[in-house]
Design a protein around this motif. Structure first.
Motif, PDB file in Angstrom:
ATOM      1  N   VAL A 126       3.066   1.749  22.311  1.00 46.71           N
ATOM      2  CA  VAL A 126       2.497   0.394  22.321  1.00 46.71           C
ATOM      3  C   VAL A 126       1.215   0.348  21.497  1.00 46.71           C
ATOM      4  N   THR A 127       0.361   1.364  21.657  1.00 45.80           N
ATOM      5  CA  THR A 127      -0.901   1.393  20.918  1.00 45.80           C
ATOM      6  C   THR A 127      -0.666   1.526  19.412  1.00 45.80           C
ATOM      7  N   SER A 128       0.246   2.405  19.038  1.00 47.28           N
ATOM      8  CA  SER A 128       0.512   2.586  17.605  1.00 47.28           C
ATOM      9  C   SER A 128       1.122   1.341  16.976  1.00 47.28           C
ATOM     10  N   MET A 132      -0.465  -0.940  13.983  1.00 44.59           N
ATOM     11  CA  MET A 132       0.336  -1.260  12.809  1.00 44.59           C
ATOM     12  C   MET A 132       0.387  -2.765  12.567  1.00 44.59           C
ATOM     13  N   LEU A 133       0.462  -3.536  13.650  1.00 43.96           N
ATOM     14  CA  LEU A 133       0.518  -4.988  13.533  1.00 43.96           C
ATOM     15  C   LEU A 133      -0.837  -5.565  13.134  1.00 43.96           C
ATOM     16  N   THR A 134      -1.908  -4.999  13.666  1.00 39.79           N
ATOM     17  CA  THR A 134      -3.243  -5.528  13.384  1.00 39.79           C
ATOM     18  C   THR A 134      -3.688  -5.221  11.964  1.00 39.79           C
ATOM     19  N   HIS A 135      -3.417  -4.021  11.500  1.00 40.47           N
ATOM     20  CA  HIS A 135      -3.892  -3.591  10.173  1.00 40.47           C
ATOM     21  C   HIS A 135      -2.833  -3.754   9.082  1.00 40.47           C
ATOM     22  N   LEU A 136      -1.696  -4.393   9.404  1.00 38.62           N
ATOM     23  CA  LEU A 136      -0.611  -4.627   8.436  1.00 38.62           C
ATOM     24  C   LEU A 136      -0.197  -3.329   7.750  1.00 38.62           C
ATOM     25  N   GLU A 137       0.145  -2.338   8.556  1.00 40.92           N
ATOM     26  CA  GLU A 137       0.570  -1.045   8.046  1.00 40.92           C
ATOM     27  C   GLU A 137       2.093  -0.931   8.151  1.00 40.92           C
ATOM     28  N   GLY A 138       2.785  -1.764   7.369  1.00 39.83           N
ATOM     29  CA  GLY A 138       4.240  -1.771   7.405  1.00 39.83           C
ATOM     30  C   GLY A 138       4.871  -0.487   6.938  1.00 39.83           C
ATOM     31  N   ASN A 139       4.133   0.330   6.190  1.00 40.20           N
ATOM     32  CA  ASN A 139       4.688   1.601   5.720  1.00 40.20           C
ATOM     33  C   ASN A 139       4.964   2.572   6.858  1.00 40.20           C
ATOM     34  N   ARG A 140       4.401   2.314   8.038  1.00 38.99           N
ATOM     35  CA  ARG A 140       4.641   3.175   9.205  1.00 38.99           C
ATOM     36  C   ARG A 140       5.810   2.694  10.055  1.00 38.99           C
ATOM     37  N   ASN A 168      14.016  -5.793   7.023  1.00 37.15           N
ATOM     38  CA  ASN A 168      13.340  -6.377   5.856  1.00 37.15           C
ATOM     39  C   ASN A 168      12.334  -7.450   6.270  1.00 37.15           C
ATOM     40  N   ALA A 169      12.743  -8.298   7.194  1.00 38.53           N
ATOM     41  CA  ALA A 169      11.841  -9.371   7.639  1.00 38.53           C
ATOM     42  C   ALA A 169      10.651  -8.801   8.410  1.00 38.53           C
ATOM     43  N   VAL A 170      10.925  -7.806   9.261  1.00 37.41           N
ATOM     44  CA  VAL A 170       9.834  -7.205  10.045  1.00 37.41           C
ATOM     45  C   VAL A 170       8.877  -6.461   9.128  1.00 37.41           C
ATOM     46  N   HIS A 171       9.415  -5.763   8.162  1.00 38.43           N
ATOM     47  CA  HIS A 171       8.556  -5.022   7.222  1.00 38.43           C
ATOM     48  C   HIS A 171       7.678  -5.987   6.422  1.00 38.43           C
ATOM     49  N   ALA A 172       8.259  -7.098   6.021  1.00 41.06           N
ATOM     50  CA  ALA A 172       7.468  -8.092   5.291  1.00 41.06           C
ATOM     51  C   ALA A 172       6.368  -8.669   6.173  1.00 41.06           C
ATOM     52  N   GLY A 173       6.688  -8.896   7.449  1.00 40.09           N
ATOM     53  CA  GLY A 173       5.684  -9.432   8.360  1.00 40.09           C
ATOM     54  C   GLY A 173       4.552  -8.471   8.646  1.00 40.09           C
ATOM     55  N   LEU A 174       4.836  -7.155   8.547  1.00 41.30           N
ATOM     56  CA  LEU A 174       3.825  -6.141   8.797  1.00 41.30           C
ATOM     57  C   LEU A 174       3.153  -5.648   7.514  1.00 41.30           C
ATOM     58  N   THR A 175       3.493  -6.272   6.398  1.00 40.13           N
ATOM     59  CA  THR A 175       2.931  -5.816   5.121  1.00 40.13           C
ATOM     60  C   THR A 175       2.161  -6.929   4.416  1.00 40.13           C
ATOM     61  N   THR A 176       2.767  -8.111   4.307  1.00 37.88           N
ATOM     62  CA  THR A 176       2.123  -9.212   3.591  1.00 37.88           C
ATOM     63  C   THR A 176       1.197  -9.992   4.521  1.00 37.88           C
ATOM     64  N   HIS A 177       0.334 -10.819   3.896  1.00 40.72           N
ATOM     65  CA  HIS A 177      -0.592 -11.651   4.657  1.00 40.72           C
ATOM     66  C   HIS A 177      -0.003 -13.024   4.978  1.00 40.72           C
ATOM     67  N   TRP A 178       1.208 -13.275   4.505  1.00 41.41           N
ATOM     68  CA  TRP A 178       1.852 -14.547   4.793  1.00 41.41           C
ATOM     69  C   TRP A 178       2.434 -14.509   6.204  1.00 41.41           C
ATOM     70  N   ASN A 179       2.370 -15.665   6.880  1.00 48.85           N
ATOM     71  CA  ASN A 179       2.941 -15.748   8.222  1.00 48.85           C
ATOM     72  C   ASN A 179       3.401 -17.173   8.478  1.00 48.85           C
ATOM     73  N   SER A 180       4.132 -17.345   9.561  1.00 46.96           N
ATOM     74  CA  SER A 180       4.696 -18.653   9.919  1.00 46.96           C
ATOM     75  C   SER A 180       3.854 -19.361  10.974  1.00 46.96           C
ATOM     76  N   GLY A 181       2.566 -19.031  11.014  1.00 42.68           N
ATOM     77  CA  GLY A 181       1.715 -19.633  12.030  1.00 42.68           C
ATOM     78  C   GLY A 181       1.612 -21.140  11.919  1.00 42.68           C
ATOM     79  N   HIS A 182       1.491 -21.666  10.688  1.00 43.60           N
ATOM     80  CA  HIS A 182       1.388 -23.112  10.505  1.00 43.60           C
ATOM     81  C   HIS A 182       2.675 -23.812  10.926  1.00 43.60           C
ATOM     82  N   VAL A 183       3.811 -23.201  10.588  1.00 42.21           N
ATOM     83  CA  VAL A 183       5.095 -23.800  10.971  1.00 42.21           C
ATOM     84  C   VAL A 183       5.244 -23.825  12.489  1.00 42.21           C
TER      85      VAL A 183
END
Length: 214
Positions: A126-128, A132-140, A168-183
């Motif tokens: 859970v911590t890791s 990964m989610l906070t620092h956008l470390e999708g490579n992990r 692919n979608a999860v990796h993009a969410g953990l790598t890029t700064h784009w998100n669906s928060g506004h939607v």
């Protein structure tokens, strides 16, 4: 009227203040305490009952036993152990940021993890994932999914399988700064307007409110 006449002050009557009547055991309490101290707490309730009965006690043995437990034995008895934490509390300790835990919560968290290896493994995953989610470390992500699926923890393993199926979608969410928060915010706002107008307005008015809110 008699109660009013005997009251020293009118507040005694209003508040219902009444002087406590002495109980049957009260005159013998000093003797009981002295005998308990002399014997170091080794004297039995039966012996105490026989001794004070010979001195004029006319109460029950149950009354003596209750007072003995409360006044004589309770101070020397060990305090009851604290109740175990609830599932909700433990879940909060595992999912919250460590900086948000109090020192007492941190101690309890470490004690629980030390007694349950499976829970310790879950806490690490859970911590890791949170890092990964906070620092956008999708490579992990690949490494985390592999570790979670081989952990043998049903809930986390199932979650990892779901992430892997939409990698692919999860990796993009953990790598890029784009998100669906506004939607998501717009969807929640529309749902709120729908709940407010449900059964009280036509579709035309609901449509106008949605467009104006946007």
């Amino acid at each position: 009227m008699r109660r009013y006449a005997q009251a020293k002050q009118w507040q005694d009557m209003v508040k219902g203040h009444q002087r406590r009547r002495p109980g049957k055991l009260d005159p013998f309490k000093p003797y009981l305490a002295r005998r308990w101290e002399e014997t170091g707490g080794k004297i039995t309730g039966r012996v105490l009952f026989e001794e004070i009965t010979a001195r004029g006690y006319r109460g029950s043995r149950t009354l003596l036993a209750q007072w003995k437990h409360q006044a004589l034995m309770a101070p020397d008895s060990a305090p009851p152990p604290p109740p175990p934490p609830s599932i909700r509390q433990v879940t909060g300790w595992l999912t919250r940021h460590p900086a948000g835990l109090t020192p007492d919560e941190e101690v309890q968290r470490k004690a629980i993890l030390a007694h349950c290896p499976q829970l310790d493994t879950a806490a690490g995953l859970v911590t890791s994932f949170a890092e990964m989610l906070t620092h956008l470390e999708g490579n992990r992500l690949t490494e985390w999914i592999t570790e979670a699926m081989t952990s043998g923890l049903p809930g986390i393993s199932t979650f990892a399988v779901g992430l892997n199926s939409d990698y692919n979608a999860v990796h993009a969410g953990l790598t890029t700064h784009w998100n669906s928060g506004h939607v998501e915010g717009t969807v929640n706002r529309i749902k709120m307007l729908k709940r407010q107008m449900f059964g009280r307005a036509s579709f035309a008015l609901l449509r106008k409110r949605v467009l104006l809110a946007s």
